[in-house]
Design a protein around this motif. Structure first.
Motif, PDB file in Angstrom:
ATOM      1  N   PRO A 140       0.840  -1.208   0.000  1.00 35.25           N
ATOM      2  CA  PRO A 140       0.000   0.000   0.000  1.00 35.25           C
ATOM      3  C   PRO A 140       0.869   1.249   0.000  1.00 35.25           C
ATOM      4  N   ILE A 141       0.362   2.329  -0.579  1.00 36.87           N
ATOM      5  CA  ILE A 141       1.147   3.551  -0.699  1.00 36.87           C
ATOM      6  C   ILE A 141       1.543   4.089   0.663  1.00 36.87           C
ATOM      7  N   PHE A 142       0.659   3.982   1.662  1.00 39.67           N
ATOM      8  CA  PHE A 142       1.012   4.510   2.983  1.00 39.67           C
ATOM      9  C   PHE A 142       2.181   3.733   3.583  1.00 39.67           C
ATOM     10  N   GLU A 143       2.237   2.433   3.295  1.00 42.48           N
ATOM     11  CA  GLU A 143       3.322   1.615   3.812  1.00 42.48           C
ATOM     12  C   GLU A 143       4.635   1.953   3.117  1.00 42.48           C
ATOM     13  N   LEU A 144       4.588   2.154   1.812  1.00 42.07           N
ATOM     14  CA  LEU A 144       5.787   2.518   1.061  1.00 42.07           C
ATOM     15  C   LEU A 144       6.375   3.833   1.562  1.00 42.07           C
ATOM     16  N   VAL A 145       5.511   4.797   1.855  1.00 40.34           N
ATOM     17  CA  VAL A 145       5.980   6.104   2.333  1.00 40.34           C
ATOM     18  C   VAL A 145       6.476   5.999   3.773  1.00 40.34           C
ATOM     19  N   ASP A 146       5.780   5.201   4.574  1.00 43.38           N
ATOM     20  CA  ASP A 146       6.201   5.019   5.973  1.00 43.38           C
ATOM     21  C   ASP A 146       7.560   4.343   6.069  1.00 43.38           C
ATOM     22  N   VAL A 206       9.445  11.886   5.005  1.00 51.57           N
ATOM     23  CA  VAL A 206       9.073  10.476   5.110  1.00 51.57           C
ATOM     24  C   VAL A 206       7.873  10.344   6.049  1.00 51.57           C
ATOM     25  N   GLY A 207       7.178   9.206   5.940  1.00 55.56           N
ATOM     26  CA  GLY A 207       5.991   8.965   6.746  1.00 55.56           C
ATOM     27  C   GLY A 207       4.755   9.516   6.045  1.00 55.56           C
ATOM     28  N   PHE A 208       3.723   8.692   5.931  1.00 55.50           N
ATOM     29  CA  PHE A 208       2.539   9.074   5.154  1.00 55.50           C
ATOM     30  C   PHE A 208       1.801  10.253   5.788  1.00 55.50           C
ATOM     31  N   LEU A 261       4.979  10.359  -5.991  1.00 50.99           N
ATOM     32  CA  LEU A 261       3.641   9.777  -6.055  1.00 50.99           C
ATOM     33  C   LEU A 261       2.799  10.185  -4.859  1.00 50.99           C
ATOM     34  N   ALA A 262       3.380  10.141  -3.667  1.00 54.93           N
ATOM     35  CA  ALA A 262       2.648  10.532  -2.462  1.00 54.93           C
ATOM     36  C   ALA A 262       2.172  11.977  -2.579  1.00 54.93           C
ATOM     37  N   ARG A 263       3.054  12.845  -3.044  1.00 59.31           N
ATOM     38  CA  ARG A 263       2.678  14.257  -3.179  1.00 59.31           C
ATOM     39  C   ARG A 263       1.538  14.432  -4.181  1.00 59.31           C
ATOM     40  N   ARG A 264       1.655  13.790  -5.338  1.00 65.29           N
ATOM     41  CA  ARG A 264       0.604  13.941  -6.359  1.00 65.29           C
ATOM     42  C   ARG A 264      -0.735  13.386  -5.866  1.00 65.29           C
ATOM     43  N   LEU A 265      -0.694  12.249  -5.190  1.00 66.52           N
ATOM     44  CA  LEU A 265      -1.919  11.647  -4.659  1.00 66.52           C
ATOM     45  C   LEU A 265      -2.559  12.548  -3.609  1.00 66.52           C
TER      46      LEU A 265
END
Length: 295
Positions: A4-10, A37-39, A283-287
């Protein structure tokens, strides 16, 4: 699907060799990149929001968008990961886990064999194509939209800009020398489809490259690199970039000898994953930006 994206960022590291390398490139784009770093922390950083319920709503919407396979976010993440993970045959965990200290590389460099110039050039061009196709995927436009990508480069900032700076410095200047642009254009024009098919990076990402066959994909790769030569040349000229200047700044974080540039390039290939790291942040920023606009 990957994690999951939150896990990748975390799971993004706060400090390792990749982070040190990216920090060393701040002289090219001062203040552009912070290692966020960190969702939840990323949501707060991008939006400036402090309301916990709103932060949760933004996070849930971002996760939903990432999980929606009709969107291009997972494809973009796969591309960022794929181009970084191809050449990880050598174990670099010991180096990645050394936090907050200078890392002596002199002994380790001797155990790494540099790629041939042709292989290095193909990998450089394929990383650029990965950036182009990921950009198109994130923005919901056709994957062969070279013109849109080139136009967007002038607006690149933050983690996206530092990723392109690293591409020029780490995959261009250090292993291929100051004339890496002309060398790459010449090499790719003399590469045939059969040689391309033998490249491990191409084998792993070929289905994402526009084109009906290896020959047409090779043409697309060449066109893509040719289209950004002006942007790359300007970046090099504006910052007076040389392999020695890049290494000199890298030496603030890592103990290396600047007379082994080809070996250093091979080591950085193995021991860093700057495409995946900064790609996850992009990706996190765009999402998050899209989620804010939609809730």
């Amino acid at each position: 699907m990957s994690k999951p994206i939150f896990e990748l960022v975390d799971e993004l590291p706060t400090n390792n060799l990749t982070v040190s390398m990216l920090n060393s490139l701040d002289f090219v784009a001062p203040g552009e990149w912070q290692n966020v770093v960190g969702f939840v922390n990323t949501i707060k950083t991008v939006t400036g929001e402090t309301d916990e319920s709103l932060i949760q709503a933004i996070g849930e919407r971002a996760i939903y968008l990432y999980n929606d396979r009709s969107q291009g976010y997972q494809r973009a993440m796969w591309l960022y990961q794929t181009v970084d993970r191809t050449d990880k045959a050598l174990g670099a965990a010991a180096f990645a886990n050394k936090v907050g200290e200078k890392i002596p590389l002199l002994g380790f460099l001797n155990s790494i064999t540099p790629k041939a110039d042709k292989a290095q050039t193909i990998d450089l061009c394929l990383k650029l194509v990965a950036e182009l196709v990921a950009f198109c995927s994130i923005n919901g436009i056709p994957g062969d939209s070279i013109g849109d990508f080139v136009a967007s480069l002038g607006e690149y900032s933050g983690e996206s800009l530092i990723r392109m700076v690293a591409l020029v410095c780490v995959d261009g200047l250090i292993p291929l020398g100051p004339d890496f642009i002309s060398k790459a254009l010449s090499t790719i024009s003399q590469t045939n489809p059969q040689e391309l098919e033998q490249n491990t990076t191409f084998q792993n990402m070929q289905e994402a490259i526009p084109g009906q066959n290896s020959a047409s994909k090779l043409n697309f790769i060449g066109e893509s690199f040719q289209s950004v030569q002006g942007w790359m040349s300007n970046l090099v000229a504006t910052n007076n970039l040389t392999p020695q200047k890049v290494v000199q700044n890298l030496q603030n974080f890592v103990e290396i000898a600047d007379d082994k540039l080809d070996y250093l390039g091979a080591f950085l290939d193995v021991a860093t994953n700057y495409y995946e790291h900064t790609g996850t942040q992009t990706l996190a920023r765009r999402l998050i930006e899209r989620a804010v606009a939609e809730i």
